[in-house]
Enzyme design. Structure first.
Site, PDB file in Angstrom:
ATOM      1  N   ASP A 105       0.871  -1.179   0.000  1.00  0.00           N
ATOM      2  CA  ASP A 105       0.000   0.000   0.000  1.00  0.00           C
ATOM      3  C   ASP A 105       0.904   1.223   0.000  1.00  0.00           C
ATOM      4  OD1 ASP A 105      -1.825   2.055   0.438  1.00  0.00           O
ATOM      5  OD2 ASP A 105      -3.079   0.849   1.776  1.00  0.00           O
ATOM      6  N   ARG A 111      -0.036   4.377  -0.370  1.00  0.00           N
ATOM      7  CA  ARG A 111      -0.764   5.625  -0.158  1.00  0.00           C
ATOM      8  C   ARG A 111      -0.262   6.410   1.051  1.00  0.00           C
ATOM      9  NH1 ARG A 111      -6.733   3.194  -0.377  1.00  0.00           N
ATOM     10  NH2 ARG A 111      -5.612   1.605   0.843  1.00  0.00           N
TER      11      ARG A 111
END
Length: 226
Positions: free
Chosen positions: A150, A152
């Site tokens: 991930d 982000r």
């Protein structure tokens, strides 16, 4: 937390208690919106100057929060396949529609963040889908491509909220990392509000993996093919 956030810190916190470098609203314009589930709503769309990652993120401002109640906020990562094409391999499209309806009713903001594929981009996401078809789960596929599970970072999201004068919020999400990052960035997440569970014949393994690997707050007992 990711080191890139440290570069956004500012010593001038007089008007920005988060300590983030300031973003400012660039444009705010009213746009009537219509979604595939039949939801129709008028929203203000806001763009911003000086976001940390330089991306063209958009705030969708809906309704008016009741006095004394924090606005309801969703950080929604862009998903072309789910949001636009209605892909059944994820739950992004239904989550987007649900969020707009719930936020419009309650008052708050949906941040539409240009973070396709948990931040790896559209082409890499489709490459990861091909690996998932060979038996890898969504996180294993990213790793096999040499990419983060991930990628982000929600610094820009925190800047957007601060630019809109939002420093306390109720967060509409099943992802504990979103709340953790916003709190680290200086915002107050008063309540973590779960989304609905949107299953299809194609996305149950994906949703189960998110629960097991990254502690998303989805009830495993409810994860049966729709």
């Amino acid at each position: 937390m990711r080191d890139s956030r440290n570069a956004t810190a500012s010593s001038d916190t007089s008007s920005n208690p988060t300590g983030l470098s300031a973003a400012t609203v660039r444009t705010r314009v009213t746009v009537p919106l219509h979604f595939g589930d039949g939801c129709t709503v008028a929203a203000d769309l806001a763009t911003f100057h000086h976001l940390a990652d330089g991306q063209e993120h958009v705030a969708v401002i809906l309704g008016e929060p009741a006095t004394g109640r924090p606005p309801l906020v969703r950080l929604h990562s862009e998903c072309l396949t789910g949001d636009v094409f209605g892909s059944a391999r994820c739950d992004c499209g239904p989550q987007l529609c649900e969020a707009v309806e719930r936020i419009a009713d309650r008052g708050g903001v949906l941040l539409y963040l240009r973070q396709e594929g948990r931040g790896i981009g559209l082409y890499n996401k489709l490459d990861a889908y091909a690996l998932q078809d060979q038996g890898l789960d969504t996180y294993e596929a990213n790793a096999a491509l040499g990419l983060p599970e991930d990628a982000r970072d929600y610094t820009a999201a925190a800047q957007m909220l601060a630019a809109l004068g939002i420093f306390e919020l109720d967060l509409l999400s099943n992802n504990p990392d979103k709340a953790a990052q916003l709190r680290t960035l200086g915002l107050t997440v008063a309540h973590h509000v779960p989304t609905g569970v949107f299953t299809t014949a194609h996305n149950v393994p994906y949703l189960r993996t998110k629960v097991v690997r990254t502690q998303h707050t989805l009830p495993l007992t409810g994860l049966t093919a729709g």
